[in-house]
Scaffold this motif. Structure first.
Motif, mmCIF file in Angstrom:
data_model
loop_
_atom_site.group_PDB
_atom_site.id
_atom_site.type_symbol
_atom_site.label_atom_id
_atom_site.label_comp_id
_atom_site.label_asym_id
_atom_site.label_seq_id
_atom_site.Cartn_x
_atom_site.Cartn_y
_atom_site.Cartn_z
ATOM 1 N N SER A 44 0.742 -1.353 0.009
ATOM 2 C CA SER A 44 -0.040 0.024 -0.097
ATOM 3 C C SER A 44 0.820 1.204 -0.029
ATOM 4 O O SER A 44 0.278 2.224 -0.372
ATOM 5 C CB SER A 44 -0.863 0.039 1.247
ATOM 6 O OG SER A 44 -0.104 0.251 2.345
ATOM 7 N N PHE A 45 2.085 1.094 0.420
ATOM 8 C CA PHE A 45 2.906 2.380 0.621
ATOM 9 C C PHE A 45 3.268 2.975 -0.839
ATOM 10 O O PHE A 45 3.474 4.310 -0.906
ATOM 11 C CB PHE A 45 4.216 2.138 1.640
ATOM 12 C CG PHE A 45 4.740 3.542 2.061
ATOM 13 C CD1 PHE A 45 3.934 4.309 2.756
ATOM 14 C CD2 PHE A 45 5.919 4.042 1.636
ATOM 15 C CE1 PHE A 45 4.498 5.560 3.352
ATOM 16 C CE2 PHE A 45 6.458 5.174 1.989
ATOM 17 C CZ PHE A 45 6.043 5.817 2.736
ATOM 18 N N LEU A 46 3.304 2.185 -1.744
ATOM 19 C CA LEU A 46 3.757 2.677 -3.086
ATOM 20 C C LEU A 46 2.693 3.676 -3.446
ATOM 21 O O LEU A 46 3.104 4.644 -3.813
ATOM 22 C CB LEU A 46 4.015 1.365 -3.874
ATOM 23 C CG LEU A 46 4.341 1.816 -5.613
ATOM 24 C CD1 LEU A 46 5.113 0.535 -6.015
ATOM 25 C CD2 LEU A 46 3.150 2.047 -6.308
ATOM 26 N N GLU A 47 1.224 3.344 -3.252
ATOM 27 C CA GLU A 47 0.303 4.087 -3.674
ATOM 28 C C GLU A 47 0.188 5.446 -2.634
ATOM 29 O O GLU A 47 -0.016 6.527 -3.404
ATOM 30 C CB GLU A 47 -1.005 3.431 -3.494
ATOM 31 C CG GLU A 47 -2.137 3.753 -4.331
ATOM 32 C CD GLU A 47 -1.770 3.819 -5.797
ATOM 33 O OE1 GLU A 47 -2.217 4.602 -6.455
ATOM 34 O OE2 GLU A 47 -1.258 2.820 -6.161
ATOM 35 N N CYS A 48 0.656 5.265 -1.523
ATOM 36 C CA CYS A 48 0.735 6.318 -0.630
ATOM 37 C C CYS A 48 1.841 7.363 -1.118
ATOM 38 O O CYS A 48 1.568 8.461 -0.967
ATOM 39 C CB CYS A 48 1.231 6.044 0.749
ATOM 40 S SG CYS A 48 1.567 7.264 1.782
ATOM 41 N N MET A 59 -8.033 12.630 -0.902
ATOM 42 C CA MET A 59 -8.029 11.497 -0.037
ATOM 43 C C MET A 59 -7.241 10.292 -0.359
ATOM 44 O O MET A 59 -7.212 9.871 -1.483
ATOM 45 C CB MET A 59 -9.558 11.156 -0.080
ATOM 46 C CG MET A 59 -9.860 9.986 0.544
ATOM 47 S SD MET A 59 -9.712 10.041 2.439
ATOM 48 C CE MET A 59 -10.925 10.455 3.102
ATOM 49 N N PHE A 60 -6.355 9.791 0.264
ATOM 50 C CA PHE A 60 -5.878 8.462 0.473
ATOM 51 C C PHE A 60 -6.421 7.637 1.358
ATOM 52 O O PHE A 60 -6.517 7.716 2.350
ATOM 53 C CB PHE A 60 -4.167 8.745 0.466
ATOM 54 C CG PHE A 60 -3.452 7.046 0.580
ATOM 55 C CD1 PHE A 60 -3.235 6.584 -0.842
ATOM 56 C CD2 PHE A 60 -3.102 6.756 1.652
ATOM 57 C CE1 PHE A 60 -2.580 5.574 -0.525
ATOM 58 C CE2 PHE A 60 -2.443 5.337 1.717
ATOM 59 C CZ PHE A 60 -2.082 4.987 0.298
ATOM 60 N N GLN A 61 -6.762 6.268 0.530
ATOM 61 C CA GLN A 61 -7.122 5.048 1.643
ATOM 62 C C GLN A 61 -6.529 3.871 1.008
ATOM 63 O O GLN A 61 -6.447 3.663 -0.261
ATOM 64 C CB GLN A 61 -8.780 5.208 1.292
ATOM 65 C CG GLN A 61 -9.583 4.326 2.102
ATOM 66 C CD GLN A 61 -11.220 4.455 1.814
ATOM 67 O OE1 GLN A 61 -11.643 5.435 2.271
ATOM 68 N NE2 GLN A 61 -11.633 3.149 1.839
ATOM 69 N N ALA A 62 -6.289 3.007 1.960
ATOM 70 C CA ALA A 62 -5.691 1.703 1.293
ATOM 71 C C ALA A 62 -6.139 0.686 2.423
ATOM 72 O O ALA A 62 -6.132 1.077 3.802
ATOM 73 C CB ALA A 62 -4.120 1.820 1.453
ATOM 74 N N GLU A 63 -6.100 -0.589 2.054
ATOM 75 C CA GLU A 63 -6.325 -1.783 2.940
ATOM 76 C C GLU A 63 -4.993 -2.348 3.138
ATOM 77 O O GLU A 63 -4.298 -2.697 2.084
ATOM 78 C CB GLU A 63 -7.352 -2.542 2.307
ATOM 79 C CG GLU A 63 -7.769 -3.682 2.950
ATOM 80 C CD GLU A 63 -8.780 -4.471 2.414
ATOM 81 O OE1 GLU A 63 -9.957 -3.915 2.126
ATOM 82 O OE2 GLU A 63 -8.980 -5.638 2.763
#
Ligand code: ADP
Length: 516
Positions: free
Chosen positions: A216-220, A230-234
């Motif tokens: 998920s951190f790559l997307e962050c 808005m950033f949201q990740a599972e």
């Protein structure tokens, strides 16, 4: 607020520096010195103005009441000096000097009191923020993303325009960036969630509790770069006691918002995941039951359908033998019997073809699928079984965006079958050695999934006929798993190969056509 946390302290959490005895003593001596010089030296300047220094030294964050006492004390010394020196011959100059000194005292005290008031309000706001934070039903931790922003800027400055491609090609950069993120504050709910007793003991950095395989951190990083609203990740975090916790994290990175204290809301979704897993498992088990029932029904129908042609074959064969046993043998009759036998065999083939068509028609819905996500789902689903078998699954992928055309349920079943076989094969090993490695990659045109276990591999007759229906070496095994796997792969125009790995264990290679 977070006395022990490494993050930058807000004014609210800045502790009040209580004036030390040393500073009070210095201020006291200075006041005495000014008083002596003002009273005894007869210097004709407004020396009492220097009492403002006393106030600044002693009165800095002293508290309202004590500051007023110091201010009145300095004013009293100023007046006392004036009385001693000028009471008998008060002139206009000394009175002016007195007024200037007292004025300076009043202005300085006023400014210090004003600052005291501002500090009090900031502290109150800070306290309110902390109360609100702790009253929230969700866990919250604050991130300091500034170093990541600087690292992105450095990459951009080096001429990188496609940041996503760069991050995909440089997982080490992603890992380093993750290790740069400091946790600057947390609320009580976050402490409970992560099993940490105090804020001081909480994890200092994001990488301390985000597992290495987190994707998920790559997307962050991309969200920071784009300053997404808005950033949201599972993802999963590892609590202090080592338990992995499924969470959804959400935060805002809107342009203009400072990145030094970005609060992330954390939602614990273990319960939901558990439910999802139970439903999936129930579905899988139901599928298995249905498949077993279907196999039973199919076997019965095949037996029934081919019983008659088989009896005919036997009849024709015996008749042919009898015609040939005659003296002289009746070749014509024997040939007729063999022709009948031939027709009966064709009948059997037709029955088999009908059954095959039936199975082929049962194929499910084909749609574009992200194979990476599908394998990850299967791995998550098998996670519980892995625990029960004392085994570990490692999933590595160099193709996060790989799309194939396929049936999600069938492909997941295929992977679960293979993983289950791997777990079962490793049962004789000590728990620490039970490892399943799954690798996903893209060749020129195909998606390739390899699944390797550390079991004994295929031995003896298993090497020749692992895909043969009803071949099994397990007590209670049906010997249908691999043959079903092969059917699923073939339905997707793919290939499946089994080979013993040179360093031990069985390696299954699946090749499926990738979408352009
Ligand atoms: P079942 O699991 O019911 O035996 P399968 O078709 O899945 O049916 O497997 C057939 C046989 O292939 C197994 O009984 C086993 O001997 C062999 N086999 C399958 N997977 C493995 C593996 N990972 N390692 C070693 N042998 C395996």
């Amino acid at each position: 607020m977070t006395a022990g946390m490494a993050g930058p302290a807000s004014p609210a959490e800045r502790p009040l520096p209580t004036p030390t005895g040393g500073r009070q003593a210095v201020a006291f001596c200075l006041a005495a010195l000014i008083f002596c010089i003002d009273t005894l030296a007869g210097i004709k300047v407004a020396l009492a103005v220097l009492y403002v220094l006393v106030l600044v030294i002693a009165g800095d964050r002293l508290g309202r009441r004590r500051l007023i006492i110091w201010s009145l004390g300095c004013a009293a010394l100023t007046l006392l000096s004036f009385t001693i020196v000028h009471a008998r011959h008060p002139g206009i100059d000394p009175v002016l000097r007195l007024i200037i000194s007292l004025g300076a005292n009043i202005i300085t005290s006023g400014l210090l009191l004003h600052r005291e008031e501002m500090d009090r309000r900031v502290r109150q706001e800070g306290q309110r923020y902390e109360n609100v934070l702790n009253a929230l039903a969700v866990a919250v931790w604050e991130h300091d993303f500034r170093p990541v922003e600087a690292a992105i800027a450095a990459v951009r400055a080096a001429g990188i325009t496609d940041l996503r491609a760069y991050l995909n090609a440089h997982p080490d950069f992603v890992a380093e960036a993750r290790a740069m993120v400091r946790i600057t504050d947390v609320n009580d709910r976050a402490l409970d969630l992560m099993g940490v007793p105090t804020k001081q003991a909480f994890f200092q950095r994001l990488s301390d509790f985000l597992p290495d395989n987190d994707d998920s951190f790559l997307e962050c990083i991309l969200a920071i770069d784009e300053r997404r609203d808005m950033f949201q990740a599972e993802t999963q975090v590892i609590a202090a006691h080592g338990e992995p916790i499924d969470i959804i994290v959400a935060f805002s990175l809107s342009p203009g918002k400072p990145l030094d204290r970005v609060p992330g809301s954390i939602l614990d979704i273990r319960q939901r995941k558990h439910l999802e897993m139970t439903v999936e498992r129930a579905r899988f088990e139901l599928d298995e039951v249905q498949r077993t029932a279907a196999v039973g029904a199919m076997s019965a129908s095949i037996a029934h359908e081919i019983n008659q042609p088989l009896a005919a074959i036997q009849g024709f064969a015996s008749a042919a033998a009898r015609w040939l046993d005659r003296d002289p043998p009746d070749i014509r009759e024997a040939r007729d019997s063999l022709a009948g036998l031939n027709r009966a065999v064709e009948n059997v083939y037709e029955v088999m073809q009908r059954v095959r068509n039936l199975v082929a028609n049962a194929r499910g819905e084909t749609a574009p699928l992200n194979l990476h996500a599908l394998v990850r789902d299967a791995v998550t689903l098998a996670g519980r079984d892995a625990g029960a078998h004392g085994a570990k699954i490692i999933f590595a992928s160099s193709a996060a965006d790989l799309i194939i055309l396929g049936d999600r349920i069938l492909l997941k079943q295929l992977l679960l079958n293979l993983i289950t076989n791997a777990f079962q094969a490793m049962e004789p090993l000590p728990p620490g050695d039970r490892l399943v490695e799954i690798d996903l990659s893209l060749t020129v045109t195909d998606a390739r999934v390899t699944l390797r276990d550390r079991g004994p591999g295929l031995a003896g007759s298993g090497r020749e006929k692992p895909f043969e229906p009803f071949f099994t070496t397990k007590r209670g095994g049906m010997g249908l798993g691999l043959s079903i796997c092969r059917s699923i792969v073939e339905l997707h125009d793919g290939r499946i190969a089994l080979a013993n790995h040179p360093e031990g264990g069985l390696e299954v290679t699946l090749t499926l056509p990738a979408e352009a």
